[in-house]
Design an enzyme around this catalytic site. Sequence first.
Site, PDB file in Angstrom:
ATOM      1  N   LYS A 208      46.525  28.719  46.456  1.00 34.19           N
ATOM      2  CA  LYS A 208      47.729  28.806  45.635  1.00 34.19           C
ATOM      3  C   LYS A 208      48.985  28.712  46.497  1.00 34.19           C
ATOM      4  CE  LYS A 208      47.838  31.849  42.285  1.00 34.19           C
ATOM      5  NZ  LYS A 208      48.004  33.115  41.506  1.00 34.19           N
ATOM      6  N   GLU A 214      41.940  31.178  56.255  1.00 36.03           N
ATOM      7  CA  GLU A 214      40.649  30.503  56.351  1.00 36.03           C
ATOM      8  C   GLU A 214      40.711  29.103  55.753  1.00 36.03           C
ATOM      9  OE1 GLU A 214      39.863  34.966  55.783  1.00 36.03           O
ATOM     10  OE2 GLU A 214      41.224  33.448  54.972  1.00 36.03           O
ATOM     11  N   GLY A 280      42.819  35.147  41.530  1.00 38.17           N
ATOM     12  CA  GLY A 280      41.847  34.249  42.147  1.00 38.17           C
ATOM     13  C   GLY A 280      40.462  34.344  41.555  1.00 38.17           C
ATOM     14  N   ARG A 281      39.989  35.567  41.316  1.00 39.46           N
ATOM     15  CA  ARG A 281      38.621  35.736  40.810  1.00 39.46           C
ATOM     16  C   ARG A 281      38.524  35.448  39.328  1.00 39.46           C
ATOM     17  NH1 ARG A 281      41.218  40.130  42.344  1.00 39.46           N
ATOM     18  NH2 ARG A 281      41.467  41.945  40.997  1.00 39.46           N
ATOM     19  N   GLU A 366      35.985  43.432  43.534  1.00 37.54           N
ATOM     20  CA  GLU A 366      37.383  43.277  43.915  1.00 37.54           C
ATOM     21  C   GLU A 366      38.285  43.805  42.806  1.00 37.54           C
ATOM     22  OE1 GLU A 366      38.786  39.948  46.643  1.00 37.54           O
ATOM     23  OE2 GLU A 366      39.659  39.309  44.728  1.00 37.54           O
ATOM     24  N   HIS A 397       9.410  39.750  44.042  1.00 41.27           N
ATOM     25  CA  HIS A 397       8.663  39.850  45.291  1.00 41.27           C
ATOM     26  C   HIS A 397       9.554  40.318  46.434  1.00 41.27           C
ATOM     27  CE1 HIS A 397       4.959  37.880  43.798  1.00 41.27           C
ATOM     28  NE2 HIS A 397       5.800  37.334  42.933  1.00 41.27           N
ATOM     29  N   LYS A 521      42.681  41.257  57.188  1.00 39.17           N
ATOM     30  CA  LYS A 521      43.230  39.929  57.460  1.00 39.17           C
ATOM     31  C   LYS A 521      44.455  40.021  58.364  1.00 39.17           C
ATOM     32  CE  LYS A 521      43.690  37.334  53.800  1.00 39.17           C
ATOM     33  NZ  LYS A 521      43.982  36.952  52.400  1.00 39.17           N
TER      34      LYS A 521
END
Length: 557
Positions: A208, A214, A280-281, A366, A397, A521
């Site tokens: 954005k 990153e 964002g999420r 979050e 399993h 960060k």
Amino acid sequence: MRTPVDATTVPAWADLARLHDDLNVDFRAWFADDPGRAQRFSLTAADLYADLSKNYLTDEIRDALVRLAEQVDLSGHRAAMFAGERINTTENRSVLHTALRLPRDASLVVDGVDVVEQVHEVLDRMYAFASQIRSGEWVGITGKQIRTVINIGIGGSDLGPVMVYEALKPYHQAGLECRFVSNIDPTDIYEATHDVDPETVLFIVASKTFTTLETMTNARMAKNWLLNSLQTAGIIGSDDDARAEAIRRHFVAVSTNLEKVAEFGIDPQNAFGFWDWVGGRYSVDSAVGLSDIIAIGPENWQSVLAGFHAMDEHFRTADFHENLPVLMGLLNVWYNNFYDAQSHAVLPYAQYLHRFAAYLQQLTMESNGKRTRWDATPVNVQTGEVFWGEPGTNGQHAFYQLIHQGTKVIPADFITTVNPAHALREGGTDVHALFLSNFFAQTAALAFGKTADEVRAEGTAEEIVEARVFPGNKPTTSIMTAELSPRIVGELIALYEHITFVEGVVWGINSFDQWGVELGKKLATQIAPAVSGDDEALARQDPSTQNLIGFYREHRL
């Protein structure tokens, strides 16, 4: 700003505490004594069928949970969100991911702007661009059609698009592949690019602000890889014009920072924006989903949005007693705060949903991993759960042992589809029917278990009888749908968005900020010089960090 209601002070909370203390969970007896239990605690929401009957739920408990929702004013907060009130208090923002899927003829005016009109303007641009890629009208620097789309993002700009891309594989256009890069570990960008034809690749840089560390580091590495590959092959020269044209043909952006987009070399005309009222999420159905639109096409994406909207409308209008997101959210509160459940498993019996639990980890943790309420006062109850899971039957399993015979209360959501994308047979066996037999069996085994007498009746030696007892009474919710279509994927995502919202309202927390991701960060940028050899920066670090960096510097080749 609305003052959060302390849920522990309302009458319904005391009622639930009493019901918890008095409740003897016995699924065998409950179902034997009440033949209509399964039907009474099952409901339909949009195209999803949900069976809540294997939960710690009675009519009295359900009614108390609904009263809790009423007494914390869930309906008022729900209306405030849908209306665009600034319920994200720490950032003074509206929360309008639901506006991203409103139909074109709807209207929602916030701060004097019709946001629906804005949303559809961006959608139309994305649809046009995706159609150009899919048809071959948009070509790379040498005139070749795009064959690989690489989305570069992190968090919501990665987890959502990846999950939807995997979920809707049967709807992908043949000959067109999407890849996703998120980790700043250089291995990630290497694996995404090393075997790709630079003449037929398109990069989508999703940030954005266009400043995410990153994402922008990976974007710069992708740009360098592209230009070096094209120059080494003699396709372009080293002059600025040739390099700029290559970037223009092979990079687009999902961002609102057009100045930074242009600085990077991407034509701002090829930037697709979204708004500060989209977290964002909660953004996969915004421009962040561009890679998915390219993969499945605009028509299928419209079905995804229709699924989102159908679940939005169910959440917005259904009575709390019949409202699936409300009831599932309240059950999560019930388990978290009254049964000390620390985690929640999501177990899709649908291989294409293999990234769904990872997506929900960001959405739920979050959002609701908070220690203060939205007025900055401390919470006084446990908030959030650890969401986790893997597809069945793989999980059977791996970790089902803990759910079946462990000592923890682990509520689990089982999700499946009636009709498979690939109806394969093994000999005369319908493999999907065999697969779903496991789905049905697991929830039954978790609910009803296996008694010591039943174990003994199988001839088991007495000294190991207890080791083979299954206590049962493990809570599960079963969600079924006819197929895993684009519409259903939208409904499932919206379902859990609203579950998360319901929990946040009960706990009085702001589910829409994420300050917890910031400190690490920020410290990383301060530590980076020490890692690179700056002794003064190293001296400013704590002793443990100095020690770890020392090991790194000593052994780095």
